[in-house]
Design a protein around this motif. Structure first.
Motif, PDB file in Angstrom:
ATOM      1  N   GLU A   1      55.302 -13.995 -49.466  1.00 50.10           N
ATOM      2  CA  GLU A   1      56.135 -12.837 -49.132  1.00 50.10           C
ATOM      3  C   GLU A   1      55.885 -12.330 -47.713  1.00 50.10           C
ATOM      4  O   GLU A   1      56.738 -11.631 -47.145  1.00 50.10           O
ATOM      5  CB  GLU A   1      55.875 -11.704 -50.127  1.00 50.10           C
ATOM      6  CG  GLU A   1      56.384 -11.984 -51.522  1.00 50.10           C
ATOM      7  CD  GLU A   1      55.943 -10.941 -52.537  1.00 50.10           C
ATOM      8  OE1 GLU A   1      56.568 -10.865 -53.603  1.00 50.10           O
ATOM      9  OE2 GLU A   1      54.967 -10.206 -52.257  1.00 50.10           O
ATOM     10  N   ASN A   2      54.741 -12.695 -47.131  1.00 45.36           N
ATOM     11  CA  ASN A   2      54.377 -12.129 -45.828  1.00 45.36           C
ATOM     12  C   ASN A   2      54.303 -13.138 -44.694  1.00 45.36           C
ATOM     13  O   ASN A   2      54.264 -12.733 -43.520  1.00 45.36           O
ATOM     14  CB  ASN A   2      53.037 -11.399 -45.948  1.00 45.36           C
ATOM     15  CG  ASN A   2      53.159 -10.092 -46.712  1.00 45.36           C
ATOM     16  OD1 ASN A   2      53.604  -9.088 -46.171  1.00 45.36           O
ATOM     17  ND2 ASN A   2      52.770 -10.097 -47.976  1.00 45.36           N
ATOM     18  N   CYS A   3      54.274 -14.427 -45.002  1.00 46.07           N
ATOM     19  CA  CYS A   3      54.158 -15.436 -43.948  1.00 46.07           C
ATOM     20  C   CYS A   3      55.511 -15.681 -43.288  1.00 46.07           C
ATOM     21  O   CYS A   3      56.511 -15.907 -43.984  1.00 46.07           O
ATOM     22  CB  CYS A   3      53.601 -16.745 -44.501  1.00 46.07           C
ATOM     23  SG  CYS A   3      51.833 -16.686 -44.876  1.00 46.07           S
ATOM     24  N   PRO A   4      55.565 -15.703 -41.961  1.00 49.66           N
ATOM     25  CA  PRO A   4      56.841 -15.958 -41.271  1.00 49.66           C
ATOM     26  C   PRO A   4      57.279 -17.420 -41.293  1.00 49.66           C
ATOM     27  O   PRO A   4      58.401 -17.737 -40.905  1.00 49.66           O
ATOM     28  CB  PRO A   4      56.561 -15.488 -39.844  1.00 49.66           C
ATOM     29  CG  PRO A   4      55.093 -15.577 -39.679  1.00 49.66           C
ATOM     30  CD  PRO A   4      54.494 -15.315 -41.026  1.00 49.66           C
TER      31      PRO A   4
ATOM     32  N   ALA B   1      59.995 -15.580 -49.652  1.00 50.89           N
ATOM     33  CA  ALA B   1      59.643 -15.513 -48.239  1.00 50.89           C
ATOM     34  C   ALA B   1      60.489 -14.453 -47.536  1.00 50.89           C
ATOM     35  O   ALA B   1      61.596 -14.128 -47.989  1.00 50.89           O
ATOM     36  CB  ALA B   1      59.847 -16.873 -47.581  1.00 50.89           C
ATOM     37  N   PRO B   2      60.000 -13.880 -46.436  1.00 48.05           N
ATOM     38  CA  PRO B   2      60.781 -12.882 -45.701  1.00 48.05           C
ATOM     39  C   PRO B   2      62.157 -13.417 -45.315  1.00 48.05           C
ATOM     40  O   PRO B   2      62.330 -14.624 -45.104  1.00 48.05           O
ATOM     41  CB  PRO B   2      59.923 -12.613 -44.457  1.00 48.05           C
ATOM     42  CG  PRO B   2      58.533 -12.965 -44.874  1.00 48.05           C
ATOM     43  CD  PRO B   2      58.671 -14.115 -45.827  1.00 48.05           C
TER      44      PRO B   2
ATOM     45  N   ALA C   1      53.989 -23.142 -35.119  1.00 48.49           N
ATOM     46  CA  ALA C   1      53.649 -21.823 -35.653  1.00 48.49           C
ATOM     47  C   ALA C   1      52.350 -21.306 -35.032  1.00 48.49           C
ATOM     48  O   ALA C   1      52.219 -20.117 -34.726  1.00 48.49           O
ATOM     49  CB  ALA C   1      53.523 -21.895 -37.167  1.00 48.49           C
ATOM     50  N   HIS C   2      51.408 -22.213 -34.828  1.00 47.52           N
ATOM     51  CA  HIS C   2      50.127 -21.848 -34.224  1.00 47.52           C
ATOM     52  C   HIS C   2      50.336 -21.310 -32.813  1.00 47.52           C
ATOM     53  O   HIS C   2      49.735 -20.297 -32.407  1.00 47.52           O
ATOM     54  CB  HIS C   2      49.209 -23.065 -34.204  1.00 47.52           C
ATOM     55  CG  HIS C   2      47.861 -22.796 -33.605  1.00 47.52           C
ATOM     56  ND1 HIS C   2      47.517 -23.234 -32.347  1.00 47.52           N
ATOM     57  CD2 HIS C   2      46.787 -22.120 -34.083  1.00 47.52           C
ATOM     58  CE1 HIS C   2      46.272 -22.851 -32.073  1.00 47.52           C
ATOM     59  NE2 HIS C   2      45.808 -22.179 -33.114  1.00 47.52           N
TER      60      HIS C   2
ATOM     61  N   GLN D   1      51.918 -17.458 -35.730  1.00 49.12           N
ATOM     62  CA  GLN D   1      52.558 -17.152 -37.013  1.00 49.12           C
ATOM     63  C   GLN D   1      51.804 -17.812 -38.167  1.00 49.12           C
ATOM     64  O   GLN D   1      51.546 -19.016 -38.142  1.00 49.12           O
ATOM     65  CB  GLN D   1      54.008 -17.641 -37.012  1.00 49.12           C
ATOM     66  CG  GLN D   1      54.893 -16.943 -35.999  1.00 49.12           C
ATOM     67  CD  GLN D   1      56.310 -17.489 -36.010  1.00 49.12           C
ATOM     68  OE1 GLN D   1      56.530 -18.684 -36.257  1.00 49.12           O
ATOM     69  NE2 GLN D   1      57.273 -16.616 -35.742  1.00 49.12           N
ATOM     70  N   ASP D   2      51.476 -17.026 -39.185  1.00 50.06           N
ATOM     71  CA  ASP D   2      50.843 -17.579 -40.384  1.00 50.06           C
ATOM     72  C   ASP D   2      51.810 -18.501 -41.113  1.00 50.06           C
ATOM     73  O   ASP D   2      53.034 -18.280 -41.114  1.00 50.06           O
ATOM     74  CB  ASP D   2      50.417 -16.458 -41.337  1.00 50.06           C
ATOM     75  CG  ASP D   2      49.226 -15.670 -40.801  1.00 50.06           C
ATOM     76  OD1 ASP D   2      48.505 -16.200 -39.949  1.00 50.06           O
ATOM     77  OD2 ASP D   2      49.030 -14.529 -41.263  1.00 50.06           O
ATOM     78  N   VAL D   3      51.245 -19.520 -41.761  1.00 50.69           N
ATOM     79  CA  VAL D   3      52.060 -20.510 -42.474  1.00 50.69           C
ATOM     80  C   VAL D   3      51.667 -20.544 -43.949  1.00 50.69           C
ATOM     81  O   VAL D   3      50.479 -20.679 -44.280  1.00 50.69           O
ATOM     82  CB  VAL D   3      51.872 -21.924 -41.875  1.00 50.69           C
ATOM     83  CG1 VAL D   3      52.645 -22.959 -42.688  1.00 50.69           C
ATOM     84  CG2 VAL D   3      52.317 -21.937 -40.413  1.00 50.69           C
ATOM     85  N   ALA D   4      52.659 -20.419 -44.815  1.00 51.45           N
ATOM     86  CA  ALA D   4      52.455 -20.649 -46.250  1.00 51.45           C
ATOM     87  C   ALA D   4      52.809 -22.102 -46.519  1.00 51.45           C
ATOM     88  O   ALA D   4      53.977 -22.490 -46.449  1.00 51.45           O
ATOM     89  CB  ALA D   4      53.342 -19.729 -47.074  1.00 51.45           C
TER      90      ALA D   4
END
Length: 257
Positions: free
Chosen positions: A25-28, A45-46, A69-70, A74-77
């Motif tokens: 729910e919080n990872c971009p 996901a958002p 993403a790095h 940005q965090d990755v799920a």
């Protein structure tokens, strides 16, 4: 940023852990194994998240998306089916991330064999019947089994078996296990456990191939073998036995004066 390897569970969307769902729910960025992870999970996901199905991608392409993403912080799920520790192909991804200096964490999930046991309302470890669960597979085209892990050897334990990725290897399974379990040993073929189209076939080592052929099952099935799946008599465990003392139920406590 952090890459979160998340176990989504065996199929039912509500079997993912609270921790795993909150991270999605919080990872971009959300990279998920689309062939095995239900879309309802990644829909959490958002709205503006990058959501990608990695089923058609190879390892280099997946790592490239993580690198992007790095660079953006940005965090990755990274969502896998079942539990990432079991046939998740996460170790090779972690090895790449270690080399790149990218941080990651792991969120466990409900493994398929646990989902099957729950659906069957069966305990996999019954007193004096089975106290060991072996999670294994058989050698196929993709990879061979390490020495000492062949079914001919593991079968000598007569433990409860959860055999993955082997639905097309039933002749070998029967031939390897028959000397130790017997042809009449209970078997459960679990097809897409906990999904809406799930199917559980109760059969035996002798009858499993015919049943699988009848139902035209060729993939996404788990083979469970063991006495616990039959009508077996077993004694109560000592865990709740009134006559059995342990640290939380100590018969030796001093009586109040």
């Amino acid at each position: 940023m952090t890459v979160y390897f998340i176990g989504a569970g065996p199929g039912a969307p509500d079997l993912i852990t609270v921790r795993g769902l909150r991270l999605i729910e919080n990872c971009p960025v959300c990279l998920y194994a689309g062939s095995l992870v239900p879309t309802e999970i990644v829909e959490a996901a958002p709205d503006d998240a990058l959501v990608m199905d990695t089923a058609p991608m190879h390892l280099d392409q997946i790592i490239e998306e993580i690198k992007k993403a790095h660079e953006l912080g940005q965090d990755v799920a990274r969502v896998h089916s079942g539990d990432p520790a079991i046939y998740g192909a996460v170790a090779e991804q972690m090895r790449r991330l270690d080399a790149l200096g990218i941080d990651y964490d792991v969120v466990p999930g409900v493994p398929a064999f646990a989902g099957v046991a729950a659906k069957l309302k069966t305990e996999l470890t019954l007193p004096e019947i089975a106290q060991t669960i072996i999670v294994t597979r058989t050698g196929m085209k993709a990879s061979a089994m390490p020495d000492g892990e062949q079914l001919e050897i593991l079968g000598q334990s007569k433990a409860t078996l959860a055999i993955h990725l082997s639905i097309r290897n039933l002749d070998y399974i029967r031939r390897s296990l028959e000397p130790y379990y017997g042809d009449d040993c209970p078997v459960v073929i679990a097809y897409r456990a906990t999904w809406p189209d799930e199917l559980y076939i109760k059969t035996t080592l002798a009858g499993m191939k015919e049943e699988v052929r009848k139902h035209k099952i060729t993939r996404t099935a788990l083979i469970m073998v063991g006495k616990v799946f039959g009508d077996v008599e077993f004694r109560d465990s000592d865990l709740y036995n009134a006559d059995y003392a342990h640290v939380l139920r100590n018969k030796g406590k001093k009586k109040a004066k």
